[in-house]
Design an enzyme around this catalytic site. Structure first.
Site, mmCIF file in Angstrom:
data_model
loop_
_atom_site.group_PDB
_atom_site.id
_atom_site.type_symbol
_atom_site.label_atom_id
_atom_site.label_comp_id
_atom_site.label_asym_id
_atom_site.label_seq_id
_atom_site.Cartn_x
_atom_site.Cartn_y
_atom_site.Cartn_z
ATOM 1 N N GLY A 75 52.036 74.875 42.226
ATOM 2 C CA GLY A 75 52.893 74.657 43.374
ATOM 3 C C GLY A 75 54.142 73.828 43.114
ATOM 4 N N SER A 76 54.408 72.913 44.022
ATOM 5 C CA SER A 76 55.682 72.185 44.038
ATOM 6 C C SER A 76 55.887 71.241 42.864
ATOM 7 C CB SER A 76 55.813 71.405 45.346
ATOM 8 O OG SER A 76 55.861 72.290 46.443
ATOM 9 N N THR A 77 54.848 71.022 42.052
ATOM 10 C CA THR A 77 55.063 70.208 40.847
ATOM 11 C C THR A 77 56.010 70.915 39.885
ATOM 12 O OG1 THR A 77 53.094 71.176 39.791
ATOM 13 C CG2 THR A 77 52.805 69.114 41.002
ATOM 14 N N PHE A 78 56.267 72.224 40.097
ATOM 15 C CA PHE A 78 57.210 72.979 39.263
ATOM 16 C C PHE A 78 58.660 72.745 39.701
ATOM 17 C CE2 PHE A 78 55.355 76.560 36.563
ATOM 18 C CZ PHE A 78 54.180 75.867 36.310
#
Length: 580
Positions: free
Chosen positions: A287-290
């Site tokens: 998810g948003s850790t990318f």
């Protein structure tokens, strides 16, 4: 008279000869007796020597002829993680049993419950010459079996691999099978090194710090239990050397009692789940850790040249039949810092679209997202790489959907984001000072400095606020991704991840915590997002372990948002360091 004397004289000579012969025989017998006595004395002295100065043939040295002894494994500070000790095995000669077989079977089932009474009775009635009942048995079990008084029992001593810390880092260490061969983890990876005769007595030092490992397992385990998560993973990584200081995978097992895998084809088999290393073997859409990775690629490639550039996030982004939404919709134009603070999928997708398929793939490949994680372990899963990079694939990959990697991939990537832009392979072996691998550059130093500012801002103002650890200047990004199922993405299950680094003015360590399928509770207000479930885990791990790692808290160096924001408007390369 003379005649008589003459006749007597010859008769006396044989008597003298006999006396001489007797004397000679006595001497010979005396010498023989002395020789026998000397031999007996020599044997007694030899037995005494062996009893005092030599180990019996049934101890480790004798067993080593059949099962080679292994070197110890220690942590980076010398604390023992795996060592070989002397242990007992219990066997029996079924063809020599004199006790009542049914009664003996009942007693054995009670003392050694690995099998039931029926199994033991069948063995006792088999007439076999020999069979093992228990390998590596505990001393109290040996004593109780011996008390049964069955003369057909046999007891032998053999080397046993002992893991003093029990469950700690079980999947990382692996275990040794009954033949003394490493099975999984570093026991398997270091098989040649640990079993070499010349290496005996020379322990192998891992990069793991037992104190940090214990803290991560404690905090992550508590969160997993609290949120009833399916499984969990945690990593602490040295950003300058690639050393893994802690690697946690849950559920786990007692390394001294390895659970069997009853159904190898069932991923939910309890034994399989416990023995799987989620850090290197399980892949997730994170998810948003990318999003920081996408931002770094955009800054480094010149797609974004100003932090003040604004992107339209007023409404969902439509791409064909797909719609990209924001979970924290602001319904306005957002600049780069705001896009990360509010974790905007829409803005990240627009930026990924401008980067394009080729450059997005190039960035991911530089971070190793197209290959198995780079580490000594054999248990490594290959990422799920998109077969076709359509426009929508590029957009969704920018915020961590459509591509799945291991938590270790993410840890190594974040190390490169904050350490000046150098990606280095992860390692579970202790690295000597000055011997860190050269690595490869993935982003410029200026871009890395910019990312440190942005990640710090996310913790100060964004979704990572519960990951803050006062005095340690934490930066990071949350990620909450719906789990991909056969028929699409689940609306009820997600993977919650917080990827962080500290201290951001001079990064030393990356800390990753992840929960698979957490269930909201009163503590999280029913929320299952990373901000509520795993960000607090990272905060507590940092506060517990940072002093052990030589990072002391200093609240005087914590940066206020009012000081940080003006720096974000400078061009890359100007005043990039987080102020002290």
């Amino acid at each position: 008279m003379s005649v008589i004397v003459a006749r007597i004289a010859p008769m006396r000579r044989p008597a003298a000869e006999r006396q001489s012969a007797v004397a000679t025989t006595q001497v010979r017998l005396m010498v023989l007796m002395l020789m026998i006595a000397a031999g007996v004395l020599a044997i007694i002295l030899r037995l005494a020597w062996l009893a005092v100065f030599s180990s019996p043939a049934t101890t480790l040295e004798g067993a080593a002829a059949l099962v080679p002894l292994r070197g110890d494994i220690v942590d980076r500070n010398g604390a023992p993680l795996a060592r070989t000790i002397d242990a007992w095995s219990i066997g029996i000669h079924p063809n020599k049993v004199i006790s009542d077989k049914h009664e003996l079977a009942e007693k054995l089932a009670e003392l050694i419950p690995t099998h039931d009474a029926g199994w033991y009775e069948a063995l006792l009635r088999s007439g076999a010459n020999f069979a093992y009942l228990e390998r590596r048995a505990m001393p109290d079990v040996v004593a109780k079996v011996n008390a049964l008084g069955e003369p057909a029992m046999a007891y032998t001593r053999e080397p046993e691999r002992l893991y003093p810390q029990s469950e700690m880092a079980a999947q990382t260490l692996g275990f040794v099978d009954l033949d003394g061969q490493g099975n999984g983890g570093m026991e398997r990876a270091l098989e040649d090194q640990l079993s070499k005769p010349e290496r005996r007595g020379q322990p192998v030092a891992l990069s793991i710090d037992s104190r940090v490992q214990a803290a991560m397992e404690s905090e992550l385990g508590a969160a997993m239990a609290s949120f009833h998560a399916r499984d969990a993973a945690g990593v602490v990584l040295d950003v300058q050397t690639g050393e893994v200081v802690a690697m946690t995978s849950l559920p786990t097992y007692n390394a001294n009692r390895v659970p069997p895998i009853l159904d190898p084809n069932n991923p939910d088999d309890p034994g399989a789940m416990a023995r799987r290393n989620n850090v290197t073997q399980s892949i997730y859409e994170l998810g948003s850790t990318f999003k920081p990775i996408t931002m770094a690629a955009a800054i480094d490639d010149g797609v974004v040249t100003s932090m003040a550039r604004r992107f339209d996030a007023t409404q969902p982004l439509e791409i064909g039949r797909f719609k990209i939404h924001d979970d924290h919709a602001q319904k306005r134009f957002l600049d780069i810092p705001e896009a990360l603070v509010h974790s905007s999928n829409i803005v990240t997708a627009r930026i990924a679209d401008e980067i394009g398929a080729d450059r997005m793939q190039a960035m991911f490949k530089k971070l190793g997202f197209d290959t198995r994680p780079d580490i000594e372990l054999h248990e490594r899963q290959k990422p799920r790489w998109p077969q076709f990079w359509a426009r929508v694939t590029v957009m969704t990959s920018g915020y961590g959907h459509g591509i799945a990697v291991t938590p270790l991939h993410l840890a190594s990537a974040y190390a490169a984001l904050v350490n000046g832009g150098i990606w280095r392979p992860a390692t579970l072996l202790k690295v000597a000072p000055g011997k860190a691998p050269e690595g490869r550059r993935v982003i410029s130093e200026a871009t890395s400095a910019r990312m440190r500012q942005l990640l710090r801002l996310v913790v100060l103002q964004g979704t990572g606020r519960k990951g803050e650890a006062p005095g340690y200047r934490v930066g990071g990004k949350t990620g909450t991704a719906e789990i991909a199922m056969k028929n699409g993405y689940s609306r009820n299950r997600n993977v919650s991840t917080f990827a962080a680094a500290f201290p951001m003015d001079s990064p030393r360590y990356v800390v990753i915590a992840m929960l698979d399928s957490p269930i909201g509770n009163a503590q999280s207000g029913g929320q299952t997002t990373a901000a509520w479930t795993v960000a607090p885990v990272v905060s507590r791990v940092i506060m517990r372990t940072a002093p052990m790692l030589g990072v002391m808290p200093d609240t005087n160096r914590d940066v206020d948002v009012s000081e940080l924001l003006p720096l974000l408007w400078h061009a890359p390369g100007e005043d990039q360091a987080v102020p002290e």
